[in-house]
Design a protein around this motif. Structure first.
Motif, PDB file in Angstrom:
ATOM      1  N   GLU A   1      -5.189   7.412  -0.130  1.00 35.57           N
ATOM      2  CA  GLU A   1      -5.413   5.961  -0.115  1.00 35.57           C
ATOM      3  C   GLU A   1      -4.563   5.279   0.944  1.00 35.57           C
ATOM      4  O   GLU A   1      -4.992   4.309   1.572  1.00 35.57           O
ATOM      5  CB  GLU A   1      -5.147   5.360  -1.495  1.00 35.57           C
ATOM      6  CG  GLU A   1      -6.244   5.650  -2.506  1.00 35.57           C
ATOM      7  CD  GLU A   1      -7.621   5.239  -1.988  1.00 35.57           C
ATOM      8  OE1 GLU A   1      -7.786   4.077  -1.564  1.00 35.57           O
ATOM      9  OE2 GLU A   1      -8.538   6.089  -1.975  1.00 35.57           O
ATOM     10  N   ILE A   2      -3.347   5.772   1.140  1.00 36.87           N
ATOM     11  CA  ILE A   2      -2.496   5.231   2.208  1.00 36.87           C
ATOM     12  C   ILE A   2      -3.175   5.433   3.562  1.00 36.87           C
ATOM     13  O   ILE A   2      -3.268   4.504   4.382  1.00 36.87           O
ATOM     14  CB  ILE A   2      -1.109   5.912   2.186  1.00 36.87           C
ATOM     15  CG1 ILE A   2      -0.289   5.412   0.994  1.00 36.87           C
ATOM     16  CG2 ILE A   2      -0.349   5.643   3.494  1.00 36.87           C
ATOM     17  CD1 ILE A   2       0.999   6.187   0.768  1.00 36.87           C
TER      18      ILE A   2
ATOM     19  N   TYR B   1       0.810  -1.220   0.000  1.00 39.67           N
ATOM     20  CA  TYR B   1       0.000   0.000   0.000  1.00 39.67           C
ATOM     21  C   TYR B   1       0.845   1.272   0.000  1.00 39.67           C
ATOM     22  O   TYR B   1       0.347   2.362  -0.292  1.00 39.67           O
ATOM     23  CB  TYR B   1      -0.996  -0.005   1.170  1.00 39.67           C
ATOM     24  CG  TYR B   1      -0.401   0.247   2.546  1.00 39.67           C
ATOM     25  CD1 TYR B   1      -0.365   1.517   3.096  1.00 39.67           C
ATOM     26  CD2 TYR B   1       0.104  -0.809   3.310  1.00 39.67           C
ATOM     27  CE1 TYR B   1       0.157   1.749   4.361  1.00 39.67           C
ATOM     28  CE2 TYR B   1       0.621  -0.594   4.576  1.00 39.67           C
ATOM     29  CZ  TYR B   1       0.656   0.688   5.097  1.00 39.67           C
ATOM     30  OH  TYR B   1       1.174   0.908   6.349  1.00 39.67           O
TER      31      TYR B   1
ATOM     32  N   GLU C   1      -2.800   9.336  -3.884  1.00 44.27           N
ATOM     33  CA  GLU C   1      -1.959   8.263  -3.329  1.00 44.27           C
ATOM     34  C   GLU C   1      -1.906   8.350  -1.811  1.00 44.27           C
ATOM     35  O   GLU C   1      -2.060   7.340  -1.106  1.00 44.27           O
ATOM     36  CB  GLU C   1      -0.542   8.352  -3.893  1.00 44.27           C
ATOM     37  CG  GLU C   1      -0.406   7.914  -5.336  1.00 44.27           C
ATOM     38  CD  GLU C   1       1.004   8.139  -5.843  1.00 44.27           C
ATOM     39  OE1 GLU C   1       1.887   8.489  -5.023  1.00 44.27           O
ATOM     40  OE2 GLU C   1       1.236   7.984  -7.055  1.00 44.27           O
ATOM     41  N   GLU C   2      -1.678   9.542  -1.303  1.00 46.02           N
ATOM     42  CA  GLU C   2      -1.573   9.732   0.146  1.00 46.02           C
ATOM     43  C   GLU C   2      -2.916   9.495   0.830  1.00 46.02           C
ATOM     44  O   GLU C   2      -2.967   8.924   1.929  1.00 46.02           O
ATOM     45  CB  GLU C   2      -1.048  11.136   0.441  1.00 46.02           C
ATOM     46  CG  GLU C   2       0.401  11.327   0.015  1.00 46.02           C
ATOM     47  CD  GLU C   2       0.836  12.781  -0.017  1.00 46.02           C
ATOM     48  OE1 GLU C   2       2.031  13.038   0.226  1.00 46.02           O
ATOM     49  OE2 GLU C   2      -0.008  13.652  -0.299  1.00 46.02           O
TER      50      GLU C   2
ATOM     51  N   LYS D   1       3.364   2.638  -4.192  1.00 47.78           N
ATOM     52  CA  LYS D   1       3.101   3.616  -5.245  1.00 47.78           C
ATOM     53  C   LYS D   1       3.718   4.972  -4.911  1.00 47.78           C
ATOM     54  O   LYS D   1       4.275   5.648  -5.779  1.00 47.78           O
ATOM     55  CB  LYS D   1       1.590   3.757  -5.455  1.00 47.78           C
ATOM     56  CG  LYS D   1       1.226   4.383  -6.783  1.00 47.78           C
ATOM     57  CD  LYS D   1      -0.268   4.245  -7.061  1.00 47.78           C
ATOM     58  CE  LYS D   1      -0.614   4.820  -8.436  1.00 47.78           C
ATOM     59  NZ  LYS D   1      -2.062   4.709  -8.723  1.00 47.78           N
ATOM     60  N   LYS D   2       3.630   5.378  -3.671  1.00 52.49           N
ATOM     61  CA  LYS D   2       4.237   6.646  -3.253  1.00 52.49           C
ATOM     62  C   LYS D   2       5.756   6.542  -3.167  1.00 52.49           C
ATOM     63  O   LYS D   2       6.477   7.512  -3.415  1.00 52.49           O
ATOM     64  CB  LYS D   2       3.664   7.089  -1.893  1.00 52.49           C
ATOM     65  CG  LYS D   2       4.218   8.427  -1.418  1.00 52.49           C
ATOM     66  CD  LYS D   2       3.645   8.849  -0.078  1.00 52.49           C
ATOM     67  CE  LYS D   2       4.270  10.162   0.375  1.00 52.49           C
ATOM     68  NZ  LYS D   2       3.784  10.582   1.711  1.00 52.49           N
TER      69      LYS D   2
ATOM     70  N   ASN E   1      -2.466  14.343  -2.011  1.00 47.81           N
ATOM     71  CA  ASN E   1      -2.852  13.733  -3.281  1.00 47.81           C
ATOM     72  C   ASN E   1      -3.579  12.405  -3.087  1.00 47.81           C
ATOM     73  O   ASN E   1      -3.698  11.892  -1.962  1.00 47.81           O
ATOM     74  CB  ASN E   1      -1.636  13.582  -4.206  1.00 47.81           C
ATOM     75  CG  ASN E   1      -0.582  12.644  -3.639  1.00 47.81           C
ATOM     76  OD1 ASN E   1      -0.883  11.644  -2.986  1.00 47.81           O
ATOM     77  ND2 ASN E   1       0.681  12.958  -3.898  1.00 47.81           N
TER      78      ASN E   1
END
Length: 398
Positions: A379-380, A54, A376-377, A57-58, A374
């Motif tokens: 979703e984390i 998870y 990505e963040e 991606k970042k 963003n």
């Protein structure tokens, strides 16, 4: 050494929670630099990460063959000599801990290490194994990073006539910093002042100390040694042997000692941390790997505050308190010593900081710095909210 892949060791990562909820092990700041930045500075190599799915991606992994290095390893010049003698058919260990090995272009993980020749290190590497190691090792890492960053470079000058300096040869100031009527005492260790920083009137600083890019020490701040203030942070009051990762505020009076503060945190006015028990016994700290409190063996240990967590004015943290990600703590008295992620409350009890409300607040906080939280963040953070559900015992009991 063209490419380095910093991997999370599963046996270590859990012991560095809550900070590794939101980052790979090697993205932790110890000293002036993050671990990944140390490797980049020392080797000039391209750096990428092998971490939790998870987070990947970042913190992406670059394609191609690479030297895979344990992300908990704090490097120095001797480390490079050890790695230069390592062949692609070997795996470097210290005891049972994998330290480094080459990984092929098509390999997705480190499973092939079992077929390699095991080479044991002659000397013990410096590994970040526990959360409290972050402040324990911070003074030594400031010294190492100071030498690494400033070698062959010339410091900017202090032009303020009312600023008093001791051991100026141990002080390095980047361009764009402003210092007014402060005392910088580098007798006990180096002081690094990053670019575009501000040290306001009446600040008292003892080294080793690092003030990273675009951070501010407010009027009358008292900094004791072995302390790092990461980039884009504001600090006031009294701080001793603590690490603030970055983008966080402790702008007011109050004591912070032997503590680690993540990113995007805010500590209300007159927040205080206890770092010593009244009976002088060793401090116990919540350990995510055992689901209980574990003895640190330390006499001094304060607060571990995960990313995006905040506390209201006059908050009192007991000795050895651990707070997860995205919590909001307020009220009188001492809250419990383990506060799970996305908790809302204090001594009188907790409810859940519901994710939509948390996200709304976090977006506003990040926007104040001219940045964006963003996708990505987000979703984390959403993943962490679900992962941490079992720790919020009031949800299961209601």
């Amino acid at each position: 050494m063209d490419s380095i892949l910093l991997f999370d060791d599963p046996a270590i990562r859990g012991s560095l929670l809550p900070f590794t909820f939101t980052r790979p092990v090697s993205d932790i700041r110890v000293g002036i630099l993050k671990i990944s930045e140390k490797w980049g500075q020392l080797t000039g190599a391209s750096i990428s990460f092998l971490t939790q799915d998870y987070l990947q991606k970042k913190f992406p992994r670059k394609a191609g063959k690479a030297l895979a290095i344990n992300g908990a390893w704090l490097p120095d010049n001797l480390s490079l000599g050890v790695l230069k003698s390592l062949s692609s058919k070997q795996a470097l260990y210290f005891g049972k801990t994998l330290i480094a090995t080459y990984i092929g272009e098509t390999e997705k993980n480190l499973s092939a290490v079992k077929d390699k020749e095991i080479v044991q290190m002659d000397s013990e590497p410096t590994l970040l194994l526990k959360t409290w190691n972050i402040f324990q090792l911070n003074g030594a890492e400031i010294r190492k990073d100071f030498d690494l960053i400033t070698k062959g470079r010339k410091s900017a000058k202090i032009t303020d006539p009312h600023t008093k300096v001791y051991s100026p040869e141990n002080i390095f100031i980047e361009e764009g910093s402003v210092i007014r009527a402060a005392v910088l005492n580098a007798d006990g260790g180096p002081i690094y002042i990053g670019k575009n920083t501000e040290i306001q009137e009446g600040s008292l600083i003892r080294g080793p100390f690092a003030l990273c890019e675009s951070s501010t020490l407010n009027m009358g701040t008292k900094i004791k040694g072995d302390t790092t203030v990461g980039p884009f942070s504001k600090v006031g009051g009294e701080v001793s042997n603590s690490v603030i990762f970055g983008y966080s505020n402790k702008g007011h009076e109050g004591f912070l000692g032997n503590s680690v503060i993540g990113e995007w945190c805010n500590m209300g006015a007159d927040t205080n941390t206890s770092n010593l028990k009244n009976n002088y016994s060793p401090v116990k700290l919540w350990d995510y790997t055992v689901g209980n409190y574990a003895n640190t063996g330390l006499q001094f240990c304060g607060l571990m505050l995960g990313d995006h967590s905040k506390c209201g004015i006059n908050t009192m943290f007991n000795t050895g308190t651990v707070v997860g990600v995205g919590s909001n703590i307020f009220g009188s008295g001492f809250p419990r010593k383990f506060i799970p992620s996305f908790a809302w409350g204090g001594e009188e009890g907790f409810s859940t900081f519901l994710f939509p409300k948390f996200l709304e607040t976090s977006k506003a906080v990040v926007a104040r710095r001219g940045l964006e939280l963003n996708v990505e963040e987000q979703e984390i953070l959403r993943t962490i909210f679900e992962m941490s559900k079992n720790y919020r015992i009031w949800e299961t009991s209601s």
